[in-house]
Structures are given as C-alpha cells and as structure tokens.
Write a protein that holds these residues in place. Structure first.
Motif, short mmCIF file in Angstrom:
data_model
loop_
_atom_site.label_atom_id
_atom_site.label_comp_id
_atom_site.label_asym_id
_atom_site.label_seq_id
_atom_site.Cartn_x
_atom_site.Cartn_y
_atom_site.Cartn_z
N GLU A 50 43.99 48.00 46.94
CA GLU A 50 43.39 49.22 47.48
C GLU A 50 42.01 49.46 46.88
O GLU A 50 41.06 49.84 47.56
CB GLU A 50 44.29 50.42 47.19
N LYS A 51 41.90 49.22 45.58
CA LYS A 51 40.63 49.43 44.89
C LYS A 51 39.54 48.50 45.43
O LYS A 51 38.42 48.93 45.71
CB LYS A 51 40.82 49.20 43.38
N PHE A 52 39.88 47.23 45.63
CA PHE A 52 38.89 46.28 46.12
C PHE A 52 38.51 46.60 47.57
O PHE A 52 37.35 46.41 47.95
CB PHE A 52 39.43 44.85 46.02
N ALA A 53 39.46 47.06 48.37
CA ALA A 53 39.16 47.46 49.75
C ALA A 53 38.17 48.63 49.76
O ALA A 53 37.25 48.68 50.59
CB ALA A 53 40.44 47.83 50.49
N LEU A 54 38.35 49.56 48.84
CA LEU A 54 37.42 50.69 48.72
C LEU A 54 36.04 50.21 48.28
O LEU A 54 35.01 50.72 48.75
CB LEU A 54 37.97 51.72 47.74
N ALA A 71 36.84 36.71 34.25
CA ALA A 71 37.97 35.87 34.68
C ALA A 71 38.43 36.21 36.09
O ALA A 71 39.05 35.36 36.76
CB ALA A 71 39.13 36.03 33.70
N TYR A 72 38.13 37.42 36.56
CA TYR A 72 38.59 37.83 37.89
C TYR A 72 37.80 37.15 39.01
O TYR A 72 38.27 37.12 40.15
CB TYR A 72 38.47 39.35 38.06
N LEU A 73 36.61 36.64 38.72
CA LEU A 73 35.77 36.07 39.76
C LEU A 73 36.50 34.99 40.56
O LEU A 73 36.37 34.92 41.78
CB LEU A 73 34.48 35.49 39.16
N GLU A 74 37.23 34.15 39.88
CA GLU A 74 37.93 33.06 40.57
C GLU A 74 39.27 33.50 41.17
O GLU A 74 39.92 32.73 41.86
CB GLU A 74 38.17 31.89 39.61
N ARG A 75 39.66 34.76 40.94
CA ARG A 75 40.93 35.26 41.45
C ARG A 75 40.76 36.08 42.73
O ARG A 75 41.74 36.37 43.41
CB ARG A 75 41.64 36.11 40.39
N TYR A 76 39.53 36.49 43.05
CA TYR A 76 39.29 37.26 44.26
C TYR A 76 39.45 36.37 45.49
O TYR A 76 39.11 35.18 45.45
CB TYR A 76 37.87 37.82 44.28
N ASN A 77 39.93 36.96 46.59
CA ASN A 77 39.81 36.24 47.85
C ASN A 77 38.40 36.47 48.38
O ASN A 77 37.60 37.21 47.78
CB ASN A 77 40.90 36.66 48.86
N LYS A 78 38.08 35.86 49.51
CA LYS A 78 36.71 35.90 50.02
C LYS A 78 36.25 37.33 50.29
O LYS A 78 35.11 37.70 49.98
CB LYS A 78 36.61 35.06 51.29
N GLU A 79 37.13 38.16 50.85
CA GLU A 79 36.76 39.54 51.16
C GLU A 79 36.59 40.36 49.90
O GLU A 79 35.63 41.14 49.78
CB GLU A 79 37.84 40.17 52.06
N GLN A 80 37.48 40.20 48.93
CA GLN A 80 37.38 40.96 47.69
C GLN A 80 36.11 40.62 46.92
O GLN A 80 35.51 41.49 46.28
CB GLN A 80 38.61 40.69 46.82
N ALA A 81 35.69 39.35 46.99
CA ALA A 81 34.49 38.92 46.27
C ALA A 81 33.23 39.60 46.78
O ALA A 81 32.20 39.64 46.08
CB ALA A 81 34.34 37.41 46.37
N ARG A 82 33.28 40.18 47.98
CA ARG A 82 32.12 40.86 48.55
C ARG A 82 31.75 42.11 47.75
O ARG A 82 30.65 42.65 47.93
CB ARG A 82 32.39 41.23 50.01
N ARG A 83 32.61 42.58 46.88
CA ARG A 83 32.29 43.74 46.04
C ARG A 83 31.07 43.46 45.16
O ARG A 83 30.41 44.39 44.69
CB ARG A 83 33.50 44.16 45.20
N HIS A 84 30.75 42.17 44.96
CA HIS A 84 29.60 41.82 44.13
C HIS A 84 28.30 41.74 44.93
O HIS A 84 27.27 41.31 44.39
CB HIS A 84 29.87 40.51 43.40
N GLU A 85 28.35 42.16 46.20
CA GLU A 85 27.13 42.22 47.00
C GLU A 85 26.30 43.46 46.67
O GLU A 85 25.18 43.61 47.13
CB GLU A 85 27.47 42.20 48.49
N ALA A 86 26.87 44.36 45.89
CA ALA A 86 26.16 45.55 45.42
C ALA A 86 26.11 45.54 43.90
O ALA A 86 26.99 44.97 43.23
CB ALA A 86 26.86 46.82 45.91
N LYS A 87 25.09 46.16 43.34
CA LYS A 87 24.98 46.26 41.88
C LYS A 87 26.17 47.09 41.36
O LYS A 87 26.53 48.11 41.95
CB LYS A 87 23.66 46.92 41.49
N PRO A 88 26.81 46.67 40.27
CA PRO A 88 27.95 47.44 39.74
C PRO A 88 27.52 48.82 39.25
O PRO A 88 26.37 49.02 38.87
CB PRO A 88 28.45 46.57 38.58
N GLY A 89 28.47 49.75 39.26
CA GLY A 89 28.15 51.12 38.90
C GLY A 89 28.99 51.67 37.77
O GLY A 89 30.03 51.10 37.41
N ILE A 90 28.55 52.78 37.21
CA ILE A 90 29.34 53.51 36.22
C ILE A 90 30.51 54.19 36.93
O ILE A 90 31.62 54.28 36.41
CB ILE A 90 28.47 54.55 35.48
N THR A 91 30.25 54.66 38.14
CA THR A 91 31.31 55.22 38.98
C THR A 91 31.17 54.60 40.37
O THR A 91 30.19 53.91 40.66
CB THR A 91 31.21 56.75 39.06
#
Length: 200
Positions: free
Chosen positions: A148-152, A113-133
């Motif tokens: 802060e979390k999405f910026a990181l 559900a968060y996919l449509e709530r991200y702004n353009k910059e935050q959505a860039r987090r999906h340019e990498a494979k997700p991790g356990i950490t």
C-alpha cells in the motif's frame, strides 16, 4: 525549480528557528545514550543514487550473546521513543534538504537493500527526489502494508504538484501532532521489506 526554491527557503528558516531545539536534543542524547548523537545511514535518493541520511539517534547499541544487534523494538530507548512520537528525530534531515539530497515532500528514502526487492512498478518511487514526508506518510505512515505504501508513493510520482506538496505538508503537521501511524504491527517502525509476491 519552484520546488527547490521552496525547499531551500523553508529549510533555512526551519534550521534557524529550530537550532536551539536541535541543540537541546543533541545534549540530551549525549547524556542519556552517549555518542554518536546522529544516526547516519546510506539511503537511495533520486534514481537510486545513494546519499547519507541523517537523523537523531533513538536506539541503543545493545547486542545479544553472539554480538548481533537486538531487534529495533528492544533497542529503542524511552527518550528515543518520545523523539519518534513527534518526528523530532527527523530534524537533521533539514540539512539533507539544503544539500539537495532530499525534498520536504517525496517518497521516504528506505534501505539500499530494498532496491533489488522492488518490482518494476514499485521501483518507480525513485523517479522523484525522496522526502522528509510524503503521500504515504499522511495516508497511514507505518500502519499500512509495504505494498500500500509503495502504491501511494507511485501515485505521488504520477500526480506531484506544488499544491499537492503544500497539502501534504499541512496534513503532516496534523499527523505529527496526533502521533498517528508511528509503528507497524509487531515492530518499532516497520518490519523489513522482503519483496512482494508480484515481482512483475
């Protein structure tokens, strides 16, 4: 390719050595909470492609009079809380790593559900494979704000390297042993992300 090779080797080694521990945890969940032992949920992976993430179940299925699930903090069991304290509930994700759906290090996979709530910059987090950490987990985990979390996460996407991954894994071990940043303010983990004011 080096990252994938590392994930496969470390994943296999950890599964072999941790299988007895995972078996004990599974039996204890059966005895204390019943079935199912595993929590399975659809999460967005690389480029937002969905996959089923697996974790050990930590919550009861308690509902209110209307049949709606109670808030997380009311459903989190004592045993589940202990599993989360040392991130033992995350162990089944080792199989997600072997399947190539996750890496050991990367932005944490959140809700579809968060996919449509991200702004353009935050959505860039999906340019990498997700991790356990990930970089956000060793810099506050659930004790920092969503923004802060999405910026990181985006910083990690732009600066990722094998050496950075090794640093994150080492810092993760320290964080887990200290049980830091497990809960967000007023929630068992983090309050739901409803979107940022800046949607540019």
């Amino acid at each position: 390719m080096l990252k994938r090779f590392f994930d496969l080797c470390l994943g296999l080694i950890m599964i072999i050595f941790l299988m007895p521990l995972m078996a004990v945890i599974a039996v204890l969940i059966l005895l204390k909470m019943g079935q199912p032992v595993l929590f399975r949920q659809l999460r967005p992976g690389l480029k937002g492609k969905p996959f089923y993430l697996y974790k050990f179940r930590t919550m009861a299925d308690a509902v209110d009079e209307a049949g709606n699930l109670l808030p997380d903090e009311q459903r989190l069991t004592g045993f589940g809380s202990r599993l989360r304290k040392y991130s033992l509930d995350e162990l089944p994700q080792l199989f997600n790593v072997l399947k190539g759906e996750q890496s050991f290090v990367g932005p944490r996979p959140l809700l579809m559900a968060y996919l449509e709530r991200y702004n353009k910059e935050q959505a860039r987090r999906h340019e990498a494979k997700p991790g356990i950490t990930g970089w956000a987990q060793v810099n506050g985990r659930n004790a920092v704000s969503w923004e802060e979390k999405f910026a990181l996460d985006v910083w990690y996407v732009d600066n990722r390297s094998f050496m950075l991954d090794l640093k994150i894994l080492a810092l993760t071990l320290v964080k887990v042993l200290k049980a830091e940043g497990i809960s967000g303010e007023g929630a068992a983990t983090m309050p739901e992300f409803m979107g940022s004011e800046d949607q540019s």
